[in-house]
Design a protein around this motif. Sequence first.
Motif, PDB file in Angstrom:
ATOM      1  N   LEU A  10      36.494  23.094  34.056  1.00 57.36           N
ATOM      2  CA  LEU A  10      35.177  23.203  33.125  1.00 57.36           C
ATOM      3  C   LEU A  10      34.986  24.662  32.959  1.00 57.36           C
ATOM      4  O   LEU A  10      34.358  25.105  31.809  1.00 57.36           O
ATOM      5  CB  LEU A  10      33.996  22.553  34.046  1.00 57.36           C
ATOM      6  N   GLY A  11      35.045  25.517  33.809  1.00 61.42           N
ATOM      7  CA  GLY A  11      34.557  27.077  33.725  1.00 61.42           C
ATOM      8  C   GLY A  11      35.691  27.662  32.587  1.00 61.42           C
ATOM      9  O   GLY A  11      35.255  28.129  31.653  1.00 61.42           O
ATOM     10  N   ARG A  14      34.347  26.092  29.016  1.00 61.74           N
ATOM     11  CA  ARG A  14      33.095  26.640  28.444  1.00 61.74           C
ATOM     12  C   ARG A  14      33.271  27.928  28.111  1.00 61.74           C
ATOM     13  O   ARG A  14      32.688  28.320  27.150  1.00 61.74           O
ATOM     14  CB  ARG A  14      32.208  26.483  29.738  1.00 61.74           C
ATOM     15  N   HIS A  17      35.121  27.412  24.952  1.00 64.33           N
ATOM     16  CA  HIS A  17      33.897  26.856  23.701  1.00 64.33           C
ATOM     17  C   HIS A  17      32.984  27.930  23.285  1.00 64.33           C
ATOM     18  O   HIS A  17      32.750  28.202  21.947  1.00 64.33           O
ATOM     19  CB  HIS A  17      32.963  25.872  24.582  1.00 64.33           C
ATOM     20  N   ARG A  18      32.424  29.212  24.239  1.00 71.72           N
ATOM     21  CA  ARG A  18      31.587  30.234  23.902  1.00 71.72           C
ATOM     22  C   ARG A  18      32.576  31.224  22.985  1.00 71.72           C
ATOM     23  O   ARG A  18      32.001  31.707  21.905  1.00 71.72           O
ATOM     24  CB  ARG A  18      31.239  30.830  25.217  1.00 71.72           C
ATOM     25  N   LYS A  45      36.137  23.056  18.708  1.00 75.29           N
ATOM     26  CA  LYS A  45      34.834  23.197  19.438  1.00 75.29           C
ATOM     27  C   LYS A  45      34.248  21.877  19.622  1.00 75.29           C
ATOM     28  O   LYS A  45      33.866  21.821  20.690  1.00 75.29           O
ATOM     29  CB  LYS A  45      33.845  24.141  18.518  1.00 75.29           C
ATOM     30  N   LYS A  49      33.707  20.377  23.474  1.00 70.02           N
ATOM     31  CA  LYS A  49      32.619  19.733  23.795  1.00 70.02           C
ATOM     32  C   LYS A  49      32.767  18.283  24.322  1.00 70.02           C
ATOM     33  O   LYS A  49      32.132  18.051  25.591  1.00 70.02           O
ATOM     34  CB  LYS A  49      31.544  19.754  22.644  1.00 70.02           C
ATOM     35  N   ILE A  52      34.490  18.675  27.902  1.00 68.68           N
ATOM     36  CA  ILE A  52      33.596  19.160  28.958  1.00 68.68           C
ATOM     37  C   ILE A  52      32.427  18.241  29.458  1.00 68.68           C
ATOM     38  O   ILE A  52      32.305  17.882  30.695  1.00 68.68           O
ATOM     39  CB  ILE A  52      32.551  20.273  28.312  1.00 68.68           C
ATOM     40  N   GLU A  56      32.293  16.538  33.039  1.00 65.89           N
ATOM     41  CA  GLU A  56      30.874  16.719  33.925  1.00 65.89           C
ATOM     42  C   GLU A  56      30.556  15.304  34.373  1.00 65.89           C
ATOM     43  O   GLU A  56      29.994  15.121  35.526  1.00 65.89           O
ATOM     44  CB  GLU A  56      29.715  17.035  32.853  1.00 65.89           C
TER      45      GLU A  56
END
Length: 65
Positions: A10-11, A14, A17-18, A45, A49, A52, A56
């Motif tokens: 996930l890290g 993310r 994604h950023r 992107k 998402k 992710i 989650e």
Amino acid sequence: MSEEEIERRLGVLRIEHRDLDDSISALMASAHVDQLQLARLKRRKLRLKDEIALLEDQLIPDIIA
């Protein structure tokens, strides 16, 4: 996949994604916008998402109502 591996993944997602968000913003601000490249970045992107969100969901235990 263990909870620790999911958190690590996930890290990474993310951050990517950023970074894509920054790339999209920079591309849109430039004088010459390559629409094909912009569309590819936006699709990537969205895929990130979705991935992710799936990861989650794996971290949240199912609640039987």
